[in-house]
Design an enzyme around this catalytic site. Structure first.
Site, mmCIF file in Angstrom:
data_model
loop_
_atom_site.group_PDB
_atom_site.id
_atom_site.type_symbol
_atom_site.label_atom_id
_atom_site.label_comp_id
_atom_site.label_asym_id
_atom_site.label_seq_id
_atom_site.Cartn_x
_atom_site.Cartn_y
_atom_site.Cartn_z
ATOM 1 N N ASP A 170 0.858 -1.186 0.000
ATOM 2 C CA ASP A 170 0.000 0.000 0.000
ATOM 3 C C ASP A 170 0.894 1.236 0.000
ATOM 4 O O ASP A 170 2.010 1.214 0.516
ATOM 5 C CB ASP A 170 -0.853 0.047 1.271
ATOM 6 C CG ASP A 170 -2.014 -0.936 1.257
ATOM 7 O OD1 ASP A 170 -2.131 -1.725 0.307
ATOM 8 O OD2 ASP A 170 -2.806 -0.908 2.215
ATOM 9 N N HIS A 179 4.806 -7.452 0.046
ATOM 10 C CA HIS A 179 4.524 -8.768 -0.520
ATOM 11 C C HIS A 179 5.206 -8.940 -1.876
ATOM 12 O O HIS A 179 5.651 -7.979 -2.496
ATOM 13 C CB HIS A 179 3.013 -8.952 -0.675
ATOM 14 C CG HIS A 179 2.283 -9.049 0.630
ATOM 15 N ND1 HIS A 179 1.398 -10.068 0.922
ATOM 16 C CD2 HIS A 179 2.285 -8.245 1.730
ATOM 17 C CE1 HIS A 179 0.887 -9.887 2.133
ATOM 18 N NE2 HIS A 179 1.420 -8.785 2.640
ATOM 19 N N SER A 214 8.212 3.752 5.062
ATOM 20 C CA SER A 214 9.395 4.016 4.256
ATOM 21 C C SER A 214 9.084 3.758 2.797
ATOM 22 O O SER A 214 8.002 4.094 2.323
ATOM 23 C CB SER A 214 10.585 3.188 4.740
ATOM 24 O OG SER A 214 11.770 3.686 4.162
#
Length: 281
Positions: A88, A144, A247
């Protein structure tokens, strides 16, 4: 350049990040709850998507920050040719790697060799594709796999811990190639793929699913770990790592294997599992 960005040139980066780590792992009930409540309100964190939606249930601020999502909250693009968004966040930049250079912002770029700290490892990505995804404090903080891959090697590259916010990206030369980072090299059915976890000011660490905590330990020399004999294979969309604070993650692809999704623009919001690119091989 903002005052905050200017100050990051002189601030004691590792000391501040170590201090942030101590706060993040504190089990003091009032402190951890104050931190959770402050961040939730300040950044508009949507806990309805979390596997644990009760903000009072987390034992530490770090547990809240690295929270899991409910099953089904994110799903991979149904097209089996879709290479997936790893996290995200917002697209910082994406596009072609031109002559080995990766675009950062207007007037700013760095080389794949600088990012990976290895000219040989960078060579296959010359004239390939890159995507830089910024994770804000409100976002899901697990990263992921864009595509199924076998882990070959990780490279912990020491460096500074500049902020990776918009102002810093615009003004700090070679920012992502200067910050401390963990480079993850994968072998896939289309060739090499690199996923780079870039640290930032107040980032308390990076963890991987195969080795646990990778940053810190802060280091002063490049550290390589060869994982070829361990047969670590991660499927497309599987969790690979997590940040203990917001980050940036950078994906590098070799040339002539994929086309970036046409809707991806700088600053556009993205979700884990959405289409990053479409495979063409």
């Amino acid at each position: 350049m903002s005052l905050v960005t200017s100050l990051t040139y002189v601030l004691p980066h590792r000391f501040l990040s170590s201090l942030a780590r101590g706060l993040a792992y504190s089990r003091s009930p009032w402190l951890k709850q104050w931190l959770i409540d402050t961040v939730t309100k300040r950044f508009g964190v949507d806990l309805s998507e979390a596997a644990e939606p009760d903000p009072n249930a987390y034992p530490t601020f770090n547990a809240f920050f690295t929270r899991a999502l409910k099953p089904g909250a994110r799903t991979p693009d149904a097209d089996p040719r879709a290479l997936l968004m790893p996290a995200d966040g917002h697209i910082s930049q994406c596009g072609a790697i031109e002559g080995g250079r990766i675009f950062q912002a207007k007037g700013q770029s760095f080389t794949a060799t600088e990012l990976l700290a290895d000219a040989t490892a960078a060579a296959p990505f010359s004239d390939g594709l890159f995507a830089t995804v910024y994770l804000s404090p409100r976002d899901y903080h697990r990263v992921h796999m864009p595509w199924r891959g076998r882990l070959l090697e990780t490279v912990h590259v020491p460096g500074r811990l500049f902020s990776v916010g918009t102002d810093a990206v615009k003004h700090v030369p070679r920012l992502f190639a200067r910050n401390e980072r963990l480079v993850c090299h994968f072998e896939t059915d289309f060739g090499p793929m690199a996923v780079v976890m870039v640290g930032a000011l107040l980032v308390s660490g990076v963890e991987t699913v195969w080795s646990g905590v990778e940053i810190p330990r802060y280091a002063n020399a490049v550290t390589r770990k060869d994982h070829r004999d361990e047969n670590i294979v991660l499927d497309r969309f599987a969790e690979m790592a997590r940040f203990n604070y917001g980050s940036t993650v950078i994906v590098l692809l070799p040339p002539q294997v994929a086309q970036l999704a046409p809707n991806l623009l700088a600053e556009s919001p993205v979700k884990l599992g959405e289409r990053l690119a479409t495979m063409t091989v």
